[in-house]
Design an enzyme around this catalytic site. Structure first.
Site, PDB file in Angstrom:
ATOM      1  N   LYS A 160      61.612  60.361  91.230  1.00 28.00           N
ATOM      2  CA  LYS A 160      60.147  60.439  91.267  1.00 28.00           C
ATOM      3  C   LYS A 160      59.718  61.146  92.536  1.00 28.00           C
ATOM      4  O   LYS A 160      60.448  61.250  93.525  1.00 28.00           O
ATOM      5  CB  LYS A 160      59.524  59.043  91.198  1.00 28.00           C
ATOM      6  CG  LYS A 160      59.884  58.089  92.338  1.00 28.00           C
ATOM      7  CD  LYS A 160      59.094  58.246  93.620  1.00 28.00           C
ATOM      8  CE  LYS A 160      59.508  57.243  94.680  1.00 28.00           C
ATOM      9  NZ  LYS A 160      58.928  57.552  96.023  1.00 28.00           N
ATOM     10  N   LEU A 183      63.097  59.518  96.846  1.00 31.86           N
ATOM     11  CA  LEU A 183      62.983  59.905  95.444  1.00 31.86           C
ATOM     12  C   LEU A 183      63.135  58.718  94.492  1.00 31.86           C
ATOM     13  O   LEU A 183      63.127  58.888  93.271  1.00 31.86           O
ATOM     14  CB  LEU A 183      64.024  60.978  95.096  1.00 31.86           C
ATOM     15  CG  LEU A 183      63.933  62.276  95.897  1.00 31.86           C
ATOM     16  CD1 LEU A 183      65.048  63.237  95.492  1.00 31.86           C
ATOM     17  CD2 LEU A 183      62.576  62.952  95.707  1.00 31.86           C
ATOM     18  N   SER A 239      65.527  52.220  93.002  1.00 34.53           N
ATOM     19  CA  SER A 239      64.532  51.578  92.140  1.00 34.53           C
ATOM     20  C   SER A 239      64.649  52.069  90.703  1.00 34.53           C
ATOM     21  O   SER A 239      64.523  51.292  89.752  1.00 34.53           O
ATOM     22  CB  SER A 239      63.121  51.863  92.667  1.00 34.53           C
ATOM     23  OG  SER A 239      62.915  51.266  93.929  1.00 34.53           O
ATOM     24  N   SER A 240      64.895  53.355  90.541  1.00 37.26           N
ATOM     25  CA  SER A 240      65.061  53.915  89.207  1.00 37.26           C
ATOM     26  C   SER A 240      66.302  53.339  88.527  1.00 37.26           C
ATOM     27  O   SER A 240      66.268  52.998  87.334  1.00 37.26           O
ATOM     28  CB  SER A 240      65.163  55.441  89.287  1.00 37.26           C
ATOM     29  OG  SER A 240      65.316  56.006  88.003  1.00 37.26           O
ATOM     30  N   PRO A 242      69.724  61.910  95.870  1.00 38.97           N
ATOM     31  CA  PRO A 242      70.216  61.575  97.210  1.00 38.97           C
ATOM     32  C   PRO A 242      69.688  60.218  97.669  1.00 38.97           C
ATOM     33  O   PRO A 242      68.524  59.901  97.471  1.00 38.97           O
ATOM     34  CB  PRO A 242      69.683  62.717  98.094  1.00 38.97           C
ATOM     35  CG  PRO A 242      68.551  63.309  97.317  1.00 38.97           C
ATOM     36  CD  PRO A 242      68.869  63.122  95.876  1.00 38.97           C
ATOM     37  N   MET A 243      70.570  59.421  98.257  1.00 34.12           N
ATOM     38  CA  MET A 243      70.174  58.094  98.707  1.00 34.12           C
ATOM     39  C   MET A 243      69.309  58.208  99.965  1.00 34.12           C
ATOM     40  O   MET A 243      69.552  59.050 100.828  1.00 34.12           O
ATOM     41  CB  MET A 243      71.408  57.231  98.969  1.00 34.12           C
ATOM     42  CG  MET A 243      72.235  56.982  97.710  1.00 34.12           C
ATOM     43  SD  MET A 243      73.596  55.826  97.953  1.00 34.12           S
ATOM     44  CE  MET A 243      72.693  54.285  98.130  1.00 34.12           C
ATOM     45  N   GLY A 244      68.282  57.378 100.034  1.00 40.46           N
ATOM     46  CA  GLY A 244      67.408  57.382 101.195  1.00 40.46           C
ATOM     47  C   GLY A 244      66.542  58.613 101.315  1.00 40.46           C
ATOM     48  O   GLY A 244      66.079  58.948 102.402  1.00 40.46           O
ATOM     49  N   GLY A 245      66.286  59.287 100.185  1.00 41.18           N
ATOM     50  CA  GLY A 245      65.514  60.525 100.248  1.00 41.18           C
ATOM     51  C   GLY A 245      64.057  60.378  99.872  1.00 41.18           C
ATOM     52  O   GLY A 245      63.320  61.359  99.875  1.00 41.18           O
ATOM     53  N   ASP A 260      58.752  49.824  93.914  1.00 41.90           N
ATOM     54  CA  ASP A 260      58.702  51.010  93.061  1.00 41.90           C
ATOM     55  C   ASP A 260      59.305  50.784  91.680  1.00 41.90           C
ATOM     56  O   ASP A 260      59.170  51.642  90.804  1.00 41.90           O
ATOM     57  CB  ASP A 260      59.448  52.175  93.723  1.00 41.90           C
ATOM     58  CG  ASP A 260      58.701  52.761  94.908  1.00 41.90           C
ATOM     59  OD1 ASP A 260      57.543  52.357  95.134  1.00 41.90           O
ATOM     60  OD2 ASP A 260      59.282  53.607  95.618  1.00 41.90           O
TER      61      ASP A 260
END
Length: 284
Positions: free
Chosen positions: A10, A104, A108-109, A99-102, A141
């Site tokens: 997202k 996006l 949560s997704s 990417p982790m911690g980005g 989120d």
């Protein structure tokens, strides 16, 4: 049975912080839109009772991964409601692209996809509203991914109203740094008093992210990336970062800029989607 499920990324098309609450959390107004880009979860349901993640993550052990936490939460709830047997189990693997911690929404997704998919595969029969309430226990989120529609969010992000922003093409770029969310929300320079506005007002005004100034000051790579992107298109931080995005009217225009990206940037092109790929999968 083995099935595959999308777990989309997202963007926060805008993010405004309108106040800080007594419990330390921040009130905000933000606009979520999904991307036709994300992770892919493979789920095999079993009758062995166990919940197993076969894809290791260096950043977090399996037991604390949101995939397993979401599965455990749904199983515990469904057992208490006598909707499944204790033998209900599942095995998971994931093709990780977000990417982790980005900023996006990858974790949560993933949690939302697990809740939605297992609700279907285990025949739990929970409504989207019930799943969203469960998801909120895992992260602010998660409900928007369960809802499956682009949304205007208020409160800490849990109060959602469907929205239909333009479905632009985006160049999404990661500057190669990790940004801990508490560092952003704990910064004394963070704007915390942006006036609340209606969605109609916000849709008509230029869009902005209140976290961006703090992140650009503290993380020079993000600043360098935005300086570069702004030469080509309107560009902003998503969430608390580290990813930033530039918006374009066509895929071709976005890909032309992607070809010019410096080597230190990791980037991809994706289209905004107001109906989530997960929602489309459910309707198949």
């Amino acid at each position: 049975m083995i099935t595959t499920w999308p777990s989309p990324a997202k963007l926060n098309l805008f993010l405004y912080i309108t106040g800080q609450r007594a419990d330390g959390y921040h009130d905000l107004q933000t606009l979520f839109q999904f991307l036709d880009f994300g992770d892919t979860l493979t789920i095999e349901t079993t009758q062995r009772g166990a919940l197993t993640l076969h894809t290791p993550f260096s950043e977090v052990d399996n037991e604390h991964n949101l995939i397993i936490r979401a599965a455990r939460l749904l199983k515990t709830t469904a057992l208490a409601d006598q909707r499944i047997e204790a033998s209900a189990g599942a095995e998971f693997s994931i093709e990780k692209r977000i990417p982790m911690g980005g900023g996006l929404g990858g974790g949560s997704s993933n949690a939302a996809t697990v809740l939605v998919a297992l609700n279907r595969l285990w025949n739990c029969g929970y409504s989207a509203e019930t799943l969203a309430a469960l998801g909120l226990q895992l992260g602010a989120d998660v409900p928007v991914f369960i809802g499956g529609h682009a949304a205007f969010a208020e409160g800490v992000g849990e109060r959602l109203k469907p929205a239909s922003p333009p479905e632009k093409w985006y160049l999404v770029a990661h500057p190669g740094v990790s940004i801990p969310t508490p560092a952003v929300f704990g910064d004394q320079a963070l704007t915390r008093d942006t006036p609340r506005r209606s969605l109609n007002q916000l849709m008509d005004d230029p869009w902005h992210n209140d976290c961006e100034a703090v992140v650009r000051k503290r993380f020079r790579k993000v600043d360098e990336l935005l300086v570069w992107l702004l030469e080509y298109a309107p560009s902003r931080l998503t969430g608390t970062g580290a990813c930033v995005f530039a918006e374009f009217d066509t895929e071709e225009a976005a890909r032309r800029v992607l070809e010019l990206a410096p080597e230190w940037i990791t980037a991809f092109v994706a289209r905004g989607m107001n109906i989530s790929p997960l929602q489309e999968r459910l309707s198949e």
